[in-house]
Design a protein around this motif. Structure first.
Motif, mmCIF file in Angstrom:
data_model
loop_
_atom_site.group_PDB
_atom_site.id
_atom_site.type_symbol
_atom_site.label_atom_id
_atom_site.label_comp_id
_atom_site.label_asym_id
_atom_site.label_seq_id
_atom_site.Cartn_x
_atom_site.Cartn_y
_atom_site.Cartn_z
ATOM 1 N N LEU A 136 0.828 -1.211 0.000
ATOM 2 C CA LEU A 136 0.000 0.000 0.000
ATOM 3 C C LEU A 136 0.858 1.256 0.000
ATOM 4 C CD1 LEU A 136 -2.992 -0.944 2.303
ATOM 5 C CD2 LEU A 136 -3.117 -0.105 -0.045
ATOM 6 N N GLU A 137 1.998 1.172 0.703
ATOM 7 C CA GLU A 137 2.922 2.329 0.699
ATOM 8 C C GLU A 137 3.408 2.621 -0.718
ATOM 9 O OE1 GLU A 137 6.223 1.770 3.385
ATOM 10 O OE2 GLU A 137 4.831 1.580 5.081
ATOM 11 N N PHE A 138 3.780 1.553 -1.437
ATOM 12 C CA PHE A 138 4.236 1.751 -2.823
ATOM 13 C C PHE A 138 3.120 2.346 -3.673
ATOM 14 C CE2 PHE A 138 7.420 -1.646 -1.797
ATOM 15 C CZ PHE A 138 8.530 -0.847 -1.974
ATOM 16 N N LEU A 139 1.901 1.810 -3.484
ATOM 17 C CA LEU A 139 0.782 2.317 -4.284
ATOM 18 C C LEU A 139 0.531 3.796 -4.000
ATOM 19 C CD1 LEU A 139 -1.831 -0.590 -4.256
ATOM 20 C CD2 LEU A 139 -0.283 0.087 -6.079
ATOM 21 N N LYS A 140 0.711 4.191 -2.744
ATOM 22 C CA LYS A 140 0.489 5.587 -2.373
ATOM 23 C C LYS A 140 1.489 6.488 -3.099
ATOM 24 C CE LYS A 140 -1.550 5.942 1.656
ATOM 25 N NZ LYS A 140 -1.670 5.609 3.040
ATOM 26 N N PHE A 142 2.821 6.061 -5.863
ATOM 27 C CA PHE A 142 2.479 6.148 -7.281
ATOM 28 C C PHE A 142 1.038 6.636 -7.498
ATOM 29 C CE2 PHE A 142 6.250 3.659 -7.243
ATOM 30 C CZ PHE A 142 6.873 3.937 -8.449
ATOM 31 N N GLU A 143 0.445 7.128 -6.419
ATOM 32 C CA GLU A 143 -0.939 7.628 -6.441
ATOM 33 C C GLU A 143 -1.902 6.608 -7.043
ATOM 34 O OE1 GLU A 143 -0.937 11.529 -8.159
ATOM 35 O OE2 GLU A 143 0.338 12.317 -6.558
ATOM 36 N N LEU A 144 -1.704 5.363 -6.640
ATOM 37 C CA LEU A 144 -2.565 4.296 -7.139
ATOM 38 C C LEU A 144 -3.349 3.653 -6.003
ATOM 39 C CD1 LEU A 144 -0.016 2.584 -9.583
ATOM 40 C CD2 LEU A 144 -2.083 3.820 -10.256
ATOM 41 N N ASP A 145 -3.179 4.160 -4.785
ATOM 42 C CA ASP A 145 -3.806 3.500 -3.631
ATOM 43 C C ASP A 145 -5.331 3.477 -3.736
ATOM 44 O OD1 ASP A 145 -2.993 6.229 -3.329
ATOM 45 O OD2 ASP A 145 -3.754 6.222 -1.273
ATOM 46 N N LYS A 146 -5.894 4.526 -4.363
ATOM 47 C CA LYS A 146 -7.364 4.513 -4.441
ATOM 48 C C LYS A 146 -7.878 3.494 -5.463
ATOM 49 C CE LYS A 146 -7.714 8.849 -7.103
ATOM 50 N NZ LYS A 146 -6.388 9.440 -6.801
ATOM 51 N N TYR A 147 -6.979 2.927 -6.241
ATOM 52 C CA TYR A 147 -7.386 1.895 -7.202
ATOM 53 C C TYR A 147 -7.007 0.495 -6.730
ATOM 54 C CZ TYR A 147 -7.389 6.055 -10.153
ATOM 55 O OH TYR A 147 -7.606 7.305 -10.651
ATOM 56 N N LYS A 148 -6.671 0.357 -5.463
ATOM 57 C CA LYS A 148 -6.057 -0.896 -5.005
ATOM 58 C C LYS A 148 -6.892 -2.151 -5.291
ATOM 59 C CE LYS A 148 -7.453 -0.591 -0.135
ATOM 60 N NZ LYS A 148 -8.272 -1.764 0.032
ATOM 61 N N ASP A 149 -8.232 -2.018 -5.260
ATOM 62 C CA ASP A 149 -9.069 -3.203 -5.489
ATOM 63 C C ASP A 149 -9.511 -3.357 -6.943
ATOM 64 O OD1 ASP A 149 -8.960 -3.915 -2.779
ATOM 65 O OD2 ASP A 149 -10.488 -2.401 -2.319
ATOM 66 N N GLU A 150 -9.096 -2.412 -7.763
ATOM 67 C CA GLU A 150 -9.437 -2.466 -9.190
ATOM 68 C C GLU A 150 -8.647 -3.595 -9.863
ATOM 69 O OE1 GLU A 150 -11.646 -1.660 -11.816
ATOM 70 O OE2 GLU A 150 -11.570 0.320 -10.817
ATOM 71 N N THR A 151 -9.252 -4.238 -10.852
ATOM 72 C CA THR A 151 -8.513 -5.252 -11.624
ATOM 73 C C THR A 151 -7.494 -4.514 -12.501
ATOM 74 O OG1 THR A 151 -10.548 -6.511 -11.685
ATOM 75 C CG2 THR A 151 -8.805 -7.238 -13.154
ATOM 76 N N ALA A 152 -6.252 -5.025 -12.521
ATOM 77 C CA ALA A 152 -5.163 -4.292 -13.182
ATOM 78 C C ALA A 152 -5.500 -3.901 -14.625
ATOM 79 C CB ALA A 152 -3.881 -5.114 -13.139
ATOM 80 N N LYS A 153 -6.157 -4.815 -15.326
ATOM 81 C CA LYS A 153 -6.413 -4.546 -16.760
ATOM 82 C C LYS A 153 -7.379 -3.382 -16.965
ATOM 83 C CE LYS A 153 -10.172 -7.752 -17.425
ATOM 84 N NZ LYS A 153 -10.582 -9.077 -17.694
ATOM 85 N N ASN A 154 -8.142 -3.025 -15.916
ATOM 86 C CA ASN A 154 -9.102 -1.926 -16.056
ATOM 87 C C ASN A 154 -8.486 -0.549 -15.820
ATOM 88 O OD1 ASN A 154 -11.086 -3.738 -16.630
ATOM 89 N ND2 ASN A 154 -11.846 -3.854 -14.513
ATOM 90 N N LEU A 155 -7.238 -0.500 -15.396
ATOM 91 C CA LEU A 155 -6.585 0.797 -15.174
ATOM 92 C C LEU A 155 -6.301 1.459 -16.522
ATOM 93 C CD1 LEU A 155 -3.697 0.403 -12.557
ATOM 94 C CD2 LEU A 155 -5.949 1.422 -12.203
ATOM 95 N N PRO A 156 -6.392 2.802 -16.577
ATOM 96 C CA PRO A 156 -5.968 3.477 -17.806
ATOM 97 C C PRO A 156 -4.483 3.197 -18.065
ATOM 98 C CG PRO A 156 -6.972 5.020 -16.256
ATOM 99 C CD PRO A 156 -6.846 3.718 -15.545
ATOM 100 N N TYR A 157 -4.099 3.311 -19.321
ATOM 101 C CA TYR A 157 -2.757 2.919 -19.759
ATOM 102 C C TYR A 157 -1.620 3.550 -18.934
ATOM 103 C CZ TYR A 157 1.011 1.883 -22.974
ATOM 104 O OH TYR A 157 2.173 1.435 -23.512
ATOM 105 N N GLY A 158 -1.685 4.868 -18.754
ATOM 106 C CA GLY A 158 -0.612 5.562 -18.012
ATOM 107 C C GLY A 158 -0.466 5.033 -16.595
#
Ligand SMILES: Nc1ncnc2c1ncn2[C@@H]1O[C@H](COP(=O)(O)OP(=O)(O)OP(=O)(O)O)[C@@H](O)[C@H]1O
Length: 258
Positions: A136-140, A142-158
């Motif tokens: 979670l620290e790493f995700l924070k 990279f400002e990705l913590d709010k997407y933590k439960d999202e399936t990876a393939k659904n994230l926008p490309y960037g």
């Protein structure tokens, strides 16, 4: 070898059938440096990364990482020694959550034993908890913590590109290899990425080697740059030296000018 040298590539190369994809490749990176590897399409940049990370075994030369000879070692052993990478074509675990993608990488250096995992011993839960907190620290960062439960393939490309870097970082590397980290990003995302790379380098005391076609990024953050062309080293120097090197300018004619 000086203790400051982290990566020392000595005349390394690989031949596929009759094609010398890379040959006589010399590269030296000191601890803490941020170095760029550039060159026209097909110059051998990704092949060099594959040589460094054990995907390919060099057919010539030697590679030393932190003083240890690593050519011939399988990729997982090289990762354990402290080298991790991202890929030109993003390679995430598409069906896993964003958080699990990072946790998977953390396993490469988790101290947990197989026994404690299988029997769900207290140490297993402790290390699971630590792993989750760390991920979670790493995700924070990279400002990705709010997407933590999202399936990876659904994230926008960037964001997928950023997640790949977060995952590489979770393997606790000394040397981080980034293969075209800004590919497919818009100028705003690229600028954000440049700041992020500078930040993680400082924060984690990293040494970084990056392949990149975006010259603003390369010239903006790299201290030294190596140029490959047709599998051989064309030049090495500071961004200023590379920008003004006639051989480099000639190699790039017909492509986006340096
Ligand atoms: N496994 C392989 N078998 C045969 N040839 C290969 C293999 N891998 C790479 N090559 C060849 O080696 C050369 C260098 O390719 P490489 O992908 O390393 O270039 P690159 O500099 O990363 O290019 P780009 O900027 O387009 O990604 C190319 O001619 C490529 O076709």
């Amino acid at each position: 070898m000086s203790s400051e040298v982290l990566l020392d590539v000595q005349s390394a190369g690989i031949q596929f059938g009759g094609l010398k994809a890379v040959s006589g490749f010399n590269l030296k990176i000191n601890k803490g440096e941020l170095v760029g590897l550039i060159g026209p399409n097909g110059a051998g940049k990704t092949t060099s990364f594959n040589l460094l990370t054990g995907v390919y075994v060099p057919t010539e030369g030697e590679i030393f990482f932190d003083g240890k000879k690593i050519n011939g070692l399988p990729p997982f052993k090289i990762t354990r020694l402290g080298m991790s990478r991202t890929f030109q074509n993003i390679r995430l675990f598409d069906e896993l959550s964003v958080l699990d993608n990072v946790k998977v990488a953390y396993h490469t250096h988790a101290k947990d034993s197989v026994m404690s995992s299988v029997f769900r011993m207290p140490s297993y839960f402790k290390s699971e908890h630590e792993m989750e907190t760390k991920a979670l620290e790493f995700l924070k960062i990279f400002e990705l913590d709010k997407y933590k439960d999202e399936t990876a393939k659904n994230l926008p490309y960037g964001k997928q590109r950023r997640l790949e870097i977060a995952r590489a970082l979770a393997a606790n590397p000394h040397l981080l290899l980034l293969d075209e980290p800004a590919a497919g990003m818009n100028p705003f995302e690229t600028k954000e990425l440049m700041d992020l790379i500078a930040f993680i380098r400082k924060q984690f005391g990293l040494t970084i080697l990056l392949i990149e076609h975006d010259m603003n990024l390369v010239m903006g953050i790299c201290e030294r740059i190596y140029v490959l062309d047709h599998g051989v080293l064309l030049a090495e120097g500071s961004p200023e030296e590379i920008r003004n090197n006639p051989k480099v300018i000639e190699a790039y004619l017909g492509e986006e000018v340096v």
